[in-house]
Design an enzyme around this catalytic site. Sequence first.
Site, PDB file in Angstrom:
ATOM      1  N   ASP A 331       0.856  -1.176   0.000  1.00  0.00           N
ATOM      2  CA  ASP A 331       0.000   0.000   0.000  1.00  0.00           C
ATOM      3  C   ASP A 331       0.899   1.236   0.000  1.00  0.00           C
ATOM      4  OD1 ASP A 331      -2.509   1.397   0.273  1.00  0.00           O
ATOM      5  OD2 ASP A 331      -1.922   1.811   2.333  1.00  0.00           O
ATOM      6  N   ASP A 588      -1.968  -0.779   6.129  1.00  0.00           N
ATOM      7  CA  ASP A 588      -2.242  -0.249   7.466  1.00  0.00           C
ATOM      8  C   ASP A 588      -3.714   0.026   7.706  1.00  0.00           C
ATOM      9  OD1 ASP A 588      -2.537   1.861   5.745  1.00  0.00           O
ATOM     10  OD2 ASP A 588      -1.385   3.301   6.934  1.00  0.00           O
ATOM     11  N   ASP A 592      -7.101  -2.472   3.415  1.00  0.00           N
ATOM     12  CA  ASP A 592      -6.042  -3.446   3.098  1.00  0.00           C
ATOM     13  C   ASP A 592      -6.331  -4.827   3.677  1.00  0.00           C
ATOM     14  OD1 ASP A 592      -4.519  -1.387   1.897  1.00  0.00           O
ATOM     15  OD2 ASP A 592      -3.736  -0.799   3.859  1.00  0.00           O
TER      16      ASP A 592
END
Length: 851
Positions: A331, A588, A592
């Site tokens: 990410d 985080d 995700d």
Amino acid sequence: MSDNSLEEVKSNQIDLEKIPIEDVFTILNCTRDGLNDEEATKRLDIFGHNKLEEKQESKLLKFLGFMWNPLSWVMEFAAIMAIVLANGGGRPPDWPDFVGIVVLLLINSTISFIEENNAGNAASALMASLAPKAKILRNGKWSEQDAGILVPGDVISVKLGDIIPADARLLEGDTLKIDQSALTGESVPVNKNPGEPVYSGSTCKQGEIEAVVIATGVRTFFGKAAHLVNSTDSAGHFQQVLTSIGNFCICSIAIGMAIEIVVIWVIQGRGYRDGIDNLLILLIGGIPIAMPTVLSVTMAIGSHHLAKQGAITKRMTAIEEMAGMDILCSDKTGTLTLNKLTVDKSLIEVFVKDCDRDMVVMYGARASRIENQDAIDACIVNMLADPKEARAGIKEVHFLPFNPVDKRTAITYIDNKGDWYRSSKGAPEQIIELCNLTGDTLKRAEEIIDGFANRGLRSLGVARQTVPEKTKESEGSPWEFVGLLPLFDPPRHDSAETIRRALELGVKVKMITGDQLAIGKETGRRLGMGTDMYPSSSLLSESNDANNSSIDDLIEKADGFAGVFPEHKYEIVKRLQQRNHICGMTGDGVNDAPALKRADIGIAVDDSTDAARSASDIILTQPGLNVIVAAILTSRAIFQRMKNYTIYAVSITIRIVMGFMLIVVIWRFDFSPFMILVIAILNDSTIMMISTDRVKPSPLPDSWKLNEIFATGIVLGTYLSLVTVLFFWLSSRTDFFPRLFGVRSIVGNDDEVTAALYLQVSIISQALIFVTRSQSWSFLERPSTLLMLAFVLAQILATLLAVYADWDFAEMQGIGWRWAGVIWMFSIVTYIPLDILKFIIHAALNGNNSR
């Protein structure tokens, strides 16, 4: 009435996000003064704690689980054979072997349980220390408490920097700026007005307000990701490999047993009990019963090392999978970047001659708040060497805060000479209109703004003005366009180095972000990870094989994807796995979580949401990604230890099965099942120390090359079997050793032959680990002190048993020190070719691979 409405809220029958705020208080039967402890406790029973529940495993079932696998089943069958089937021929049941087998099973299971339990407890303790806090109004008083006790109806306080602890509706107050990047992946904060909902896991970036909780735990926004998270299930590579190796060993033993059954009972026509005893030897000696334990202990010790490096391991088999990871999907926001706007000073454009870039920043800083800042104010002021410089040498007369209409801030101030000035910053189109730009200047400004946008940079205009009238109400002289500031979410200081090192280790890093494509490409350019990125729309296609194949190729080759949603991240990871990639995923946020769960190795970075931590396999406790590189190297070292052991285990299975099968088939010699058990116990206790061995991690992703493991094991095991057969013939059927070394003959004394054979098998079997653990000559690569010490102690004990033991039940009689010395010499001489065989095998396998 109130209980019924609470039950309706629990079952999601009422949408508390959209109804008027007063109706929220009515349905939740609460007030702006919050709840009392009694009511909160009652609601806690209804709604449960404000956290994502994880399945709790019974410790007893977990312990018993270590005895419930194919390898243990074989040993359990051997134990039953020892007291049930081995009951004939005028002899009692084989209680020594039964007790020994049960003890061996219990020892292995206990060690595995203790190590995994300790690792789990350590992870739980660290997770507990990361539990979020919340400021709650209870019994009419404000207090900071664990966010886990929140229930619908609680009133909480939200201020700058707070992570929203539960879904809530804002009460009366000023507009908040909320960072929802953990939910959506977008790095720009959004405005939230009184009455609007805020979601658990988002962060307050500006303002302070009270809110009433409307959803907790699995019923929050987290719950929307929980379904995808819980629906993902993938069998670990480790378990598959363990099964394959176990099946190989079991098949090898089954072949040996089948041959013995035919020869002993059909061809040789021997007694029932003789056959059972010889079958027990193959079962007890051939099964690598310690394999699950050794590998579990190795990974548990590895997890302790990772914890010291800042990585909590929730699922230990993720260590083994990380060693083979060849793609890391990361990410962007908060993972590769700081999730914190900043100014790229090198790209600042100046439009007036008497200013430089530092002065443009200063004008922007003066037009920023120095307290209760929003994200843009903070990033401008923090560009100064000292934030106090923003007000140094001036006196603030009036400050115009940002509002959605003007889209700019402004300050009116007096300098130390008494002159009045204004400075303003804001959306570039507003500042351009404020300054009435025309002609070439306007064209230049628009080109720069477009250039910034194409690179994923936000533009901020800065202007100045003199105020001759020296009143805050006066219009002042015409505004002057000072410059343009490019804003971006900067990469973490260690991200570029982490990516470079990952590439050196053979791990391709792909950026998967919910942000815009231009922003993703700019971040990729700054990190040196490539700019071959695509929008999420490129992942959509009709469901035909040709399109699916092209999408798979695109995903495999791309440097990243932008504008993706949770289902896209999940699909990307899934397709990479279908292409036989071992895929890691860092993240985080709530968005995700599904991909973290689907990935072979889900990595939640520092300051992750509860949802991301729950879905992940490894949790980082330090900011940045540099710990991932350390974890990769550590996991490869751990993997190397496990691989060394599995080659050893396969070799020992072959050497025991083939060696003792040939001895009984050719010479009708019955070795003692109990002494095989002793060898197994001493071998297991020694080999456990491989978990601390010194190894060199692989420079590239490592994997279970089962063909290599089986080929190496078969060749080395066959050689050891033939050496044992040769030793048995020389010692029990010839006077070779008495003639050469002057020892007494043991021909015809089966009990002494058993002792001699026991010592020879014990020495060369344990010494084999030094061959399988090394890449070059085994005597050139120093093992760990513990492994060497364990080998020495085990062989001292084995030698003492062979020299002095006089056990009728084991049909063994001591052979004395001179014979022990001869056996040690024979073992050292026959050990040397093992390294040579290893080199030949590696050369042959590498030659095949290169072709």
